[in-house]
Scaffold this active site. Structure first.
Site, PDB file in Angstrom:
ATOM      1  N   HIS A  71      48.623  36.356  30.788  1.00 13.99           N
ATOM      2  CA  HIS A  71      49.357  35.413  31.629  1.00 13.99           C
ATOM      3  C   HIS A  71      50.801  35.865  31.720  1.00 13.99           C
ATOM      4  O   HIS A  71      51.346  36.391  30.752  1.00 13.99           O
ATOM      5  CB  HIS A  71      49.294  34.005  31.034  1.00 13.99           C
ATOM      6  CG  HIS A  71      49.602  32.959  32.039  1.00 13.99           C
ATOM      7  ND1 HIS A  71      50.878  32.571  32.327  1.00 13.99           N
ATOM      8  CD2 HIS A  71      48.787  32.256  32.859  1.00 13.99           C
ATOM      9  CE1 HIS A  71      50.834  31.660  33.279  1.00 13.99           C
ATOM     10  NE2 HIS A  71      49.591  31.454  33.628  1.00 13.99           N
ATOM     11  N   HIS A  93      45.192  35.223  40.567  1.00 11.90           N
ATOM     12  CA  HIS A  93      45.683  33.841  40.424  1.00 11.90           C
ATOM     13  C   HIS A  93      44.453  32.941  40.264  1.00 11.90           C
ATOM     14  O   HIS A  93      43.694  33.113  39.310  1.00 11.90           O
ATOM     15  CB  HIS A  93      46.535  33.514  41.652  1.00 11.90           C
ATOM     16  CG  HIS A  93      47.364  32.279  41.574  1.00 11.90           C
ATOM     17  ND1 HIS A  93      47.505  31.536  40.435  1.00 11.90           N
ATOM     18  CD2 HIS A  93      48.099  31.631  42.523  1.00 11.90           C
ATOM     19  CE1 HIS A  93      48.290  30.495  40.670  1.00 11.90           C
ATOM     20  NE2 HIS A  93      48.665  30.525  41.936  1.00 11.90           N
ATOM     21  N   ASP A 108      41.458  30.189  32.989  1.00 12.36           N
ATOM     22  CA  ASP A 108      40.282  30.574  33.763  1.00 12.36           C
ATOM     23  C   ASP A 108      39.146  31.143  32.927  1.00 12.36           C
ATOM     24  O   ASP A 108      38.056  31.341  33.440  1.00 12.36           O
ATOM     25  CB  ASP A 108      40.685  31.616  34.824  1.00 12.36           C
ATOM     26  CG  ASP A 108      41.527  30.997  35.909  1.00 12.36           C
ATOM     27  OD1 ASP A 108      41.188  29.881  36.328  1.00 12.36           O
ATOM     28  OD2 ASP A 108      42.522  31.601  36.317  1.00 12.36           O
TER      29      ASP A 108
HETATM   30  N1  CMC Z   1      43.010  42.931  30.822  1.00 11.22           N
HETATM   31  C1  CMC Z   1      43.458  44.127  30.398  1.00 11.22           C
HETATM   32  N2  CMC Z   1      44.744  44.485  30.382  1.00 11.22           N
HETATM   33  C2  CMC Z   1      45.627  43.594  30.836  1.00 11.22           C
HETATM   34  C3  CMC Z   1      45.242  42.316  31.304  1.00 11.22           C
HETATM   35  C4  CMC Z   1      43.878  42.001  31.280  1.00 11.22           C
HETATM   36  N3  CMC Z   1      43.440  40.813  31.689  1.00 11.22           N
HETATM   37  N4  CMC Z   1      46.334  41.632  31.701  1.00 11.22           N
HETATM   38  C5  CMC Z   1      47.375  42.449  31.497  1.00 11.22           C
HETATM   39  N5  CMC Z   1      46.938  43.619  30.965  1.00 11.22           N
HETATM   40  C6  CMC Z   1      47.781  44.749  30.529  1.00 11.22           C
HETATM   41  C7  CMC Z   1      48.315  45.535  31.714  1.00 11.22           C
HETATM   42  O1  CMC Z   1      47.453  46.586  32.061  1.00 11.22           O
HETATM   43  C8  CMC Z   1      49.633  46.007  31.165  1.00 11.22           C
HETATM   44  O2  CMC Z   1      49.356  47.069  30.285  1.00 11.22           O
HETATM   45  P1  CMC Z   1      50.375  48.331  30.203  1.00 11.22           P
HETATM   46  O3  CMC Z   1      51.654  47.761  29.659  1.00 11.22           O
HETATM   47  O4  CMC Z   1      49.712  49.289  29.295  1.00 11.22           O
HETATM   48  O5  CMC Z   1      50.508  48.853  31.591  1.00 11.22           O
HETATM   49  C9  CMC Z   1      50.118  44.843  30.311  1.00 11.22           C
HETATM   50  O6  CMC Z   1      48.916  44.175  29.886  1.00 11.22           O
HETATM   51  C10 CMC Z   1      51.028  43.870  31.046  1.00 11.22           C
HETATM   52  O7  CMC Z   1      50.336  43.456  32.227  1.00 11.22           O
HETATM   53  P2  CMC Z   1      51.035  43.005  33.570  1.00 11.22           P
HETATM   54  O8  CMC Z   1      50.098  43.203  34.696  1.00 11.22           O
HETATM   55  O9  CMC Z   1      52.390  43.678  33.648  1.00 11.22           O
HETATM   56  O10 CMC Z   1      51.279  41.477  33.280  1.00 11.22           O
HETATM   57  P3  CMC Z   1      51.606  40.381  34.373  1.00 11.22           P
HETATM   58  O11 CMC Z   1      52.420  39.345  33.688  1.00 11.22           O
HETATM   59  O12 CMC Z   1      52.180  41.004  35.590  1.00 11.22           O
HETATM   60  O13 CMC Z   1      50.169  39.826  34.773  1.00 11.22           O
HETATM   61  C11 CMC Z   1      48.234  38.550  34.946  1.00 11.22           C
HETATM   62  C12 CMC Z   1      49.669  38.604  34.436  1.00 11.22           C
HETATM   63  C13 CMC Z   1      47.683  37.148  34.723  1.00 11.22           C
HETATM   64  C14 CMC Z   1      48.224  38.826  36.459  1.00 11.22           C
HETATM   65  C15 CMC Z   1      47.397  39.587  34.196  1.00 11.22           C
HETATM   66  O14 CMC Z   1      47.402  39.329  32.813  1.00 11.22           O
HETATM   67  C16 CMC Z   1      45.967  39.692  34.729  1.00 11.22           C
HETATM   68  O15 CMC Z   1      45.723  40.414  35.698  1.00 11.22           O
HETATM   69  N6  CMC Z   1      45.002  38.943  34.095  1.00 11.22           N
HETATM   70  C17 CMC Z   1      43.639  38.926  34.596  1.00 11.22           C
HETATM   71  C18 CMC Z   1      43.562  37.972  35.774  1.00 11.22           C
HETATM   72  C19 CMC Z   1      43.612  36.530  35.321  1.00 11.22           C
HETATM   73  O16 CMC Z   1      42.947  36.119  34.387  1.00 11.22           O
HETATM   74  N7  CMC Z   1      44.415  35.748  36.059  1.00 11.22           N
HETATM   75  C20 CMC Z   1      44.527  34.300  35.818  1.00 11.22           C
HETATM   76  C21 CMC Z   1      45.896  33.911  35.358  1.00 11.22           C
HETATM   77  S1  CMC Z   1      45.900  32.229  34.718  1.00 11.22           S
HETATM   78  C22 CMC Z   1      45.600  31.272  36.095  1.00 11.22           C
HETATM   79  C23 CMC Z   1      46.780  31.183  36.977  1.00 11.22           C
HETATM   80  O17 CMC Z   1      47.813  30.635  36.560  1.00 11.22           O
HETATM   81  O18 CMC Z   1      46.655  31.627  38.113  1.00 11.22           O
END
Ligand code: CMC
Length: 442
Positions: A321, A282, A377
């Protein structure tokens, strides 16, 4: 989740009398459930039973991927189109024309303030920036290397002990005073945390300065001459705060609402929001981005790093995201703010790595297929660093910016007759009843 547009839903065909028919193949029974604003009430499913003593059907939705927990008038977000609006106003217009405190007023009260309302609001916030002296000694109790988010989270919670009257949620005026205090004191707490870990004396607020300039002054004043700063830096910080001010039902806001639903005081509820924001998925992501860029070190190391990401060894921090699946409009505005700040401070050498990472990721099938784009971010950390902030402080800046959103959502929740104490259901998958086993028999 994409918020339903109020206009689109009221004009939608059959709106108000749309229904969903469900046939339960276990019993052959059919049920007709009303659809309102593109949702069905989850509790309506409870009538779907296989027998009289059946609890009734529930939805299983870990991480609330498809569950609306409230109706809200505050922030509209369309993740596919990359749209973000506070109370209907596009984020791009607010970032260009508004100030952070004006946006805070808009979020809390629903309308842009007129001049008199704004003057009063700014005056009130400015005159509540001071904290009780016990906050100072409380802060001094932390170890020299404490993380400022840990300090912020505890000190916001500690405010509840200083304002016990905040427990009375029935008095609207009283609630509004706590809202003002929270927005006003957050930068003071954040700056005190910074001064503590850097071993510098605390700097008290200066009522002559604007909200953002005062924060910078509390962080960076050294010696007697008054701290001065380029107005472009102050504006960039104000814009960053605006971009972070609300983001509908994200993890920390849900935490504030969920904890606040127990009718605890707002300081305790907001402390829960700060805790949620602390996490690297987050608000902690901006700090993680900088650490990642530093670890990559050189543009030539990017391909190796990307291979690791695609192999699932780590994530490309600052990308992806839950809601934005096209672009994050905040990231676009931040990129522009980066240019303004670097004009004053000189370019951050890590920018080159960030720009190259973005270019490669946007053209790579792994990221394209998963709709992963830079989020707020990805570039914010670079700006914070250029402003002289240590990495540990990045999430504190996010928390200061997000406070008006947290308190606006908390206030909306208090007035929402639909809301009760948050209490999700579970699907129990543990052992059935079994007899206690004596120690000697285990
Ligand atoms: N790098 C590499 N792969 C990723 C990333 C990433 N940053 N984000 C998602 N994926 C992949 C993930 O491995 C999954 O792949 P697969 O389908 O092969 O298993 C797919 O994309 C879907 O990911 P998810 O984890 O199911 O997606 P989510 O909606 O649950 O997660 C997230 C959203 C923001 C937590 C995630 O994209 C992430 O961990 N990003 C990096 C951390 C980050 O930058 N967070 C800040 C978010 S913006 C500020 C805020 O609002 O807090």
């Amino acid at each position: 989740m994409t918020t339903q547009q109020p206009t689109a839903t009221t004009d939608a065909p059959g709106s108000g009398n749309e229904t969903l028919t469900i046939v339960d193949n276990r019993t052959g029974q059919s049920y007709e459930l009303p659809i309102t604003d593109g949702t069905i009430r989850a509790t309506e499913l409870r009538q779907i039973k296989v027998s009289d003593d059946d609890f009734g059907l529930m939805t299983y939705d870990p991480a609330f991927m498809n569950t609306a927990s409230c109706r809200s008038e505050i922030t509209f977000l369309d993740g596919d189109a990359g749209v973000l609006r506070y109370r209907g106003y596009p984020i791009e217009q607010l970032a260009e024309k508004s100030s952070f405190l004006e946006v805070a007023y808009l979020l809390v009260y629903g309308e842009l303030p007129n001049q008199q309302q704004l003057d009063r609001w700014v005056h009130d916030i400015t005159h509540h920036t001071f904290v009780h002296e016990n906050v100072r000694t409380f802060m001094q109790g932390f170890r020299y290397d404490a993380h400022p988010m840990g300090m912020l989270q505890s000190s916001v919670g500690m405010l509840s002990t200083l304002y016990p009257e905040a427990k009375d949620l029935t008095d609207e005026e009283n609630n509004e005073l706590q809202i003002v205090r929270l927005i006003a004191k957050m930068p003071t707490l954040g700056a005190f945390a910074y001064r503590h870990i850097t071993g510098k004396p605390f700097v008290y607020p200066n009522n002559e300065l604007s909200y953002s300039e005062n924060f910078l002054s509390m962080l960076f004043t050294t010696g007697v001459p008054q701290y001065t700063v380029d107005p472009r830096i102050v504006r960039a910080l104000d814009v960053l705060f605006i971009l972070h001010a609300d983001h509908e039902q994200n993890c920390s806001t849900s935490a504030v609402r969920s904890v606040g639903s127990s009718q605890v005081d707002p300081y305790s509820a907001v402390a829960a929001g700060v805790s949620a924001l602390y996490g690297p998925l987050h608000g902690g992501a901006n700090e993680a981005v900088l650490k990642m860029l530093r670890r990559i070190e050189r543009v030539e190391n990017i391909p190796d790093f990307m291979e690791g990401v695609k192999a699932g060894k780590e994530r490309l921090m600052g990308f992806g995201h839950r809601v934005y699946k096209n672009f994050d409009p905040r990231a676009t505005i931040i990129k522009k703010a980066c240019d303004d700040v670097f004009e004053v401070t000189g370019v951050n050498p890590l920018l080159e790595i960030a720009v190259e990472l973005e270019k490669i990721a946007l053209g790579d099938e792994y990221f394209v297929k998963r709709k992963l784009y830079p989020n707020v971010d990805f570039y914010s950390g670079l700006i914070y660093e250029a402003l002289g902030m240590p990495e540990d402080m990045f999430t504190v800046l996010f928390a200061i910016g997000r406070t008006p959103g947290w308190v606006a959502q908390w206030r909306e929740m208090l007035g929402d007759k639909d809301q009760k104490i948050s209490r999700p259901r579970q699907v129990y998958v543990g052992p059935g009843e079994r007899d206690y086993v004596e120690m000697s028999a285990r």
